[in-house]
Design an enzyme around this catalytic site. Structure first.
Site, PDB file in Angstrom:
ATOM      1  N   LYS A 174      83.472  12.411  44.783  1.00  0.00           N
ATOM      2  CA  LYS A 174      82.538  11.650  43.938  1.00  0.00           C
ATOM      3  C   LYS A 174      82.803  11.906  42.458  1.00  0.00           C
ATOM      4  CE  LYS A 174      78.720  13.458  45.636  1.00  0.00           C
ATOM      5  NZ  LYS A 174      79.250  14.384  46.634  1.00  0.00           N
ATOM      6  N   ARG A 188      70.195  11.725  46.235  1.00  0.00           N
ATOM      7  CA  ARG A 188      70.632  12.475  47.415  1.00  0.00           C
ATOM      8  C   ARG A 188      69.570  12.467  48.505  1.00  0.00           C
ATOM      9  NH1 ARG A 188      74.643  16.006  44.586  1.00  0.00           N
ATOM     10  NH2 ARG A 188      75.894  17.083  46.137  1.00  0.00           N
ATOM     11  N   ARG A 233      89.407  23.894  45.867  1.00  0.00           N
ATOM     12  CA  ARG A 233      88.997  23.246  44.608  1.00  0.00           C
ATOM     13  C   ARG A 233      88.949  24.228  43.441  1.00  0.00           C
ATOM     14  NH1 ARG A 233      84.117  19.121  44.746  1.00  0.00           N
ATOM     15  NH2 ARG A 233      82.906  20.849  45.601  1.00  0.00           N
ATOM     16  N   ARG A 267      84.151  26.997  41.867  1.00  0.00           N
ATOM     17  CA  ARG A 267      82.700  26.894  41.848  1.00  0.00           C
ATOM     18  C   ARG A 267      82.093  27.942  42.756  1.00  0.00           C
ATOM     19  NH1 ARG A 267      81.081  20.614  42.664  1.00  0.00           N
ATOM     20  NH2 ARG A 267      79.501  21.652  43.924  1.00  0.00           N
ATOM     21  N   ARG A 316      75.661  22.984  52.742  1.00  0.00           N
ATOM     22  CA  ARG A 316      75.659  21.750  51.943  1.00  0.00           C
ATOM     23  C   ARG A 316      75.917  20.534  52.844  1.00  0.00           C
ATOM     24  NH1 ARG A 316      79.979  23.624  47.894  1.00  0.00           N
ATOM     25  NH2 ARG A 316      79.969  21.522  47.055  1.00  0.00           N
TER      26      ARG A 316
HETATM   27  P1  AMP Z   1      77.610  18.463  43.324  1.00  0.00           P
HETATM   28  O1  AMP Z   1      78.344  18.896  42.106  1.00  0.00           O
HETATM   29  O2  AMP Z   1      77.214  17.012  43.296  1.00  0.00           O
HETATM   30  O3  AMP Z   1      78.316  18.860  44.597  1.00  0.00           O
HETATM   31  O4  AMP Z   1      76.214  19.256  43.308  1.00  0.00           O
HETATM   32  C1  AMP Z   1      76.191  20.673  43.364  1.00  0.00           C
HETATM   33  C2  AMP Z   1      74.817  21.130  43.796  1.00  0.00           C
HETATM   34  O5  AMP Z   1      73.828  20.718  42.825  1.00  0.00           O
HETATM   35  C3  AMP Z   1      74.306  20.562  45.116  1.00  0.00           C
HETATM   36  O6  AMP Z   1      74.798  21.299  46.235  1.00  0.00           O
HETATM   37  C4  AMP Z   1      72.804  20.715  44.949  1.00  0.00           C
HETATM   38  O7  AMP Z   1      72.398  22.067  45.115  1.00  0.00           O
HETATM   39  C5  AMP Z   1      72.597  20.373  43.477  1.00  0.00           C
HETATM   40  N1  AMP Z   1      72.369  18.929  43.287  1.00  0.00           N
HETATM   41  C6  AMP Z   1      73.191  18.053  42.623  1.00  0.00           C
HETATM   42  N2  AMP Z   1      72.667  16.815  42.645  1.00  0.00           N
HETATM   43  C7  AMP Z   1      71.492  16.898  43.329  1.00  0.00           C
HETATM   44  C8  AMP Z   1      70.504  15.960  43.708  1.00  0.00           C
HETATM   45  N3  AMP Z   1      70.611  14.650  43.398  1.00  0.00           N
HETATM   46  N4  AMP Z   1      69.429  16.408  44.412  1.00  0.00           N
HETATM   47  C9  AMP Z   1      69.300  17.714  44.708  1.00  0.00           C
HETATM   48  N5  AMP Z   1      70.201  18.651  44.406  1.00  0.00           N
HETATM   49  C10 AMP Z   1      71.296  18.265  43.723  1.00  0.00           C
END
Ligand code: AMP
Length: 222
Positions: free
Chosen positions: A13, A88, A127, A156, A167
């Site tokens: 994404k 999400r 990653r 990360r 996740r």
């Molecule tokens: P990402 O970088 O999109 O993989 O997001 C990393 C982490 O941020 C996720 O595993 C969640 O803990 C949190 N997070 C990001 N976007 C959201 C969202 N829209 N709703 C809830 N938690 C989020």
């Protein structure tokens, strides 16, 4: 144009969102990036609420909606936004619809990155990210520093096997239902199925652009 990138962790994404935002000339908004910035700032008022990110759990809808609503009020987001990692949950999708409707906008396009679990694990466990310009790389590329800006690459903290499983469970339970939600909406919906770990980000981007062209969502010259 308002675009949503839908897909499990590691589906691309962020990478595809970055490329598409540039090609389609919309702003890229990554809630994950926003939360990682807050995690690095203990004085931020939302610091306690985003600690759940480290455990692979979702931040509460209330906090996420607040952060997004605040973020997209900025003038540079008025021409359209590519949402990466948001919404999400169904509650977040409903909140987004409400926010966009209040300014006469809507979700125009949803890009569903349907990536096999095997490919997700290969990608997430390898990653590396640039903390400065947010570019993403894979360990197999052998970079120590970001080729784009020279900053040292990092992994990360939530990219470990235990957290990935959590996740993915969060994705299956709370985010996957959004696929039907948006398939039944007015938005254009495209799905890309990926089960080949050797596809490069450019290959995937090309496939997305081809589908967008075929569906008449964009014109060739873009
Ligand atoms: P990402 O970088 O999109 O993989 O997001 C990393 C982490 O941020 C996720 O595993 C969640 O803990 C949190 N997070 C990001 N976007 C959201 C969202 N829209 N709703 C809830 N938690 C989020």
């Amino acid at each position: 144009m308002n675009i949503i990138m839908l897909g499990p962790p590691g589906s691309g994404k962020g990478t595809q969102g970055g490329l598409l935002a540039e090609q389609l000339q919309v702003r890229h908004l990554s809630t994950g990036d926003l939360f990682r910035e807050i995690l690095n700032d203990p004085s931020h008022p939302l610091y306690p609420q985003v600690q759940v990110v480290k455990e692979g759990k979702l931040v509460s809808d209330e906090v996420v909606n607040l952060v997004v609503e605040h973020g997209i009020q900025k003038p540079e987001y008025q021409e359209g936004v590519l949402f990466d990692g948001y919404p999400r949950t169904i509650a977040q999708a409903e909140a987004l619809e409400h926010i966009l409707t209040s300014t006469g906008q809507k979700v125009d396009l949803v890009i569903d990155l349907d990536v096999s679990r095997e490919v997700l694990f290969v990608r997430i466990l390898g990653r590396q990210v640039c903390p400065k310009c947010k570019q993403t790389y894979h360990k197999k590329q052998g970079f120590q520093a970001c080729p784009a800006c020279g900053e040292a690459l990092v992994c990360r903290s939530d990219d470990n096997e235990e957290t990935i499983v959590k996740r993915l469970q969060e994705y299956d339970a709370k985010t996957a239902p959004l696929r039907d939600y948006y398939r039944n909406s007015r938005a254009e919906y495209i799905t890309l199925s990926i089960s080949d770990a050797s596809l490069s980000p450019d290959d995937v981007n090309q496939q997305i652009m081809e589908v967008l062209n075929q569906r008449g969502i964009i014109q060739d010259e873009i």
